[in-house]
Design an enzyme around this catalytic site. Structure first.
Site, PDB file in Angstrom:
ATOM      1  N   GLY A  89      26.698 -39.381  61.243  1.00  0.00           N
ATOM      2  CA  GLY A  89      27.782 -38.505  60.814  1.00  0.00           C
ATOM      3  C   GLY A  89      27.796 -38.206  59.328  1.00  0.00           C
ATOM      4  N   ASN A 134      26.634 -35.582  57.853  1.00  0.00           N
ATOM      5  CA  ASN A 134      27.071 -34.191  57.674  1.00  0.00           C
ATOM      6  C   ASN A 134      28.573 -34.073  57.912  1.00  0.00           C
ATOM      7  OD1 ASN A 134      24.914 -32.074  57.128  1.00  0.00           O
ATOM      8  ND2 ASN A 134      23.904 -33.342  58.655  1.00  0.00           N
ATOM      9  N   MET A 178      23.623 -34.366  69.513  1.00  0.00           N
ATOM     10  CA  MET A 178      22.284 -34.295  70.108  1.00  0.00           C
ATOM     11  C   MET A 178      22.295 -33.974  71.594  1.00  0.00           C
ATOM     12  SD  MET A 178      20.764 -34.625  67.372  1.00  0.00           S
ATOM     13  CE  MET A 178      19.034 -34.840  67.623  1.00  0.00           C
ATOM     14  N   LEU A 188      24.195 -27.804  74.997  1.00  0.00           N
ATOM     15  CA  LEU A 188      25.418 -27.270  75.583  1.00  0.00           C
ATOM     16  C   LEU A 188      25.063 -26.019  76.377  1.00  0.00           C
ATOM     17  CD1 LEU A 188      27.667 -27.744  72.436  1.00  0.00           C
ATOM     18  CD2 LEU A 188      27.856 -29.033  74.581  1.00  0.00           C
ATOM     19  N   HIS A 203      20.755 -27.236  61.566  1.00  0.00           N
ATOM     20  CA  HIS A 203      19.447 -27.589  62.117  1.00  0.00           C
ATOM     21  C   HIS A 203      18.480 -27.838  60.963  1.00  0.00           C
ATOM     22  CE1 HIS A 203      16.130 -27.631  64.982  1.00  0.00           C
ATOM     23  NE2 HIS A 203      15.481 -26.833  64.174  1.00  0.00           N
ATOM     24  N   ASP A 242      19.133 -23.629  69.243  1.00  0.00           N
ATOM     25  CA  ASP A 242      18.811 -23.399  67.816  1.00  0.00           C
ATOM     26  C   ASP A 242      18.522 -21.924  67.549  1.00  0.00           C
ATOM     27  OD1 ASP A 242      17.024 -26.525  67.910  1.00  0.00           O
ATOM     28  OD2 ASP A 242      19.130 -26.125  67.417  1.00  0.00           O
ATOM     29  N   GLU A 245      21.373 -30.325  53.408  1.00  0.00           N
ATOM     30  CA  GLU A 245      22.340 -30.089  54.488  1.00  0.00           C
ATOM     31  C   GLU A 245      23.747 -30.387  53.997  1.00  0.00           C
ATOM     32  OE1 GLU A 245      21.393 -32.106  58.164  1.00  0.00           O
ATOM     33  OE2 GLU A 245      19.257 -31.942  57.744  1.00  0.00           O
TER      34      GLU A 245
HETATM   35  C1  GRF Z   1      20.115 -34.858  60.656  1.00  0.00           C
HETATM   36  O1  GRF Z   1      18.716 -34.983  60.685  1.00  0.00           O
HETATM   37  C2  GRF Z   1      20.488 -33.415  60.740  1.00  0.00           C
HETATM   38  O2  GRF Z   1      19.427 -32.605  60.290  1.00  0.00           O
HETATM   39  C3  GRF Z   1      20.722 -33.160  62.177  1.00  0.00           C
HETATM   40  O3  GRF Z   1      21.207 -34.372  62.716  1.00  0.00           O
HETATM   41  C4  GRF Z   1      20.661 -35.466  61.939  1.00  0.00           C
HETATM   42  C5  GRF Z   1      21.705 -36.509  61.701  1.00  0.00           C
HETATM   43  O4  GRF Z   1      22.724 -35.938  60.955  1.00  0.00           O
HETATM   44  N1  GRF Z   1      21.661 -32.088  62.335  1.00  0.00           N
HETATM   45  P1  GRF Z   1      24.064 -36.794  60.598  1.00  0.00           P
HETATM   46  O5  GRF Z   1      23.692 -37.792  59.525  1.00  0.00           O
HETATM   47  O6  GRF Z   1      24.510 -37.504  61.876  1.00  0.00           O
HETATM   48  O7  GRF Z   1      25.034 -35.761  60.114  1.00  0.00           O
END
Ligand code: GRF
Length: 195
Positions: free
Chosen positions: A11, A13, A89, A92, A108, A144, A173
């Site tokens: 998490g 992001n 992950m 959907l 992505h 994607d 990101e």
């Molecule tokens: C990262 O590699 C990101 O590029 C992808 O999910 C992975 C984990 O992201 N979207 P996070 O640390 O769980 O946000």
């Protein structure tokens, strides 16, 4: 705007998105949902005072539609207006995505349209790319795919490993996603191109 953030793992992001939604921001996080009860991001959300929901995918044994109905039920009373996928992950189906069309974002780790799917950093290294990066896009039923809302670019260095390249992309990101959400939540869909 009320924002739901979907996660599956650390998490990072999500954390940056939460930190970016300060008082002057047009959006507020109304719920963080994870398909994994052990996702580290759940604790970060709880510490930040954001309601959390867990909907495990295992009990649905590949019945994607039933899993998605459970997600819809879990987020309904939080009344989100935008969904941000952040390290979520699970694929959907169109049945879930279509009603959210134009209101669901994903980040992505590649410069789409290159390297849809998984293992993006290894694929960029194997291809000998000198530039790589990440993309925020509107989610459609195609994996994607969807209109690009932002991209950030990083160099691929000669001694890069998958891990060092992934870390350099992840740092971007954490800059790109909050910038795109702030603009998107204000109703501005112009892409942010940091490249
Ligand atoms: C990262 O590699 C990101 O590029 C992808 O999910 C992975 C984990 O992201 N979207 P996070 O640390 O769980 O946000």
């Amino acid at each position: 705007k009320r924002v739901a953030i979907f996660i599956s793992g650390s998490g990072s992001n999500m954390q940056k998105l939460l930190e970016s939604m300060t008082d002057d921001h047009p959006a507020r996080a109304c719920v963080v949902l994870s398909n994994d009860p052990k996702a580290g991001g759940l604790e970060i959300a709880e510490t930040a005072g954001v309601p959390t929901e867990v909907v495990r995918h295992e009990p649905f044994k590949g019945d994607r539609v039933a899993f998605e109905h459970a997600i819809t039920g879990a987020i309904a009373h939080h009344a989100p207006e935008i969904i941000c996928l952040a390290g979520f992950m699970r694929k959907l189906t169109a049945g879930f995505v279509d009603p959210w069309r134009g209101h669901m974002l994903n980040i992505h780790p590649s410069l789409l349209p290159k390297y849809r799917g998984l293992h993006t950093h290894a694929r960029a290294l194997d291809a000998g790319d000198t530039m790589h990066g990440c993309t925020v896009h509107e989610v459609t039923a195609a994996l994607d795919d969807g209109p690009i809302l932002g991209q950030a670019e990083v160099p691929v260095l000669p001694d890069d490993t998958e891990a060092t390249l992934a870390a350099r992309v992840l740092a971007q990101e954490h800059i790109l996603y909050p910038a795109v959400l702030r603009r998107f939540a204000a109703g501005d869909r112009r892409p942010i191109m940091l490249r």
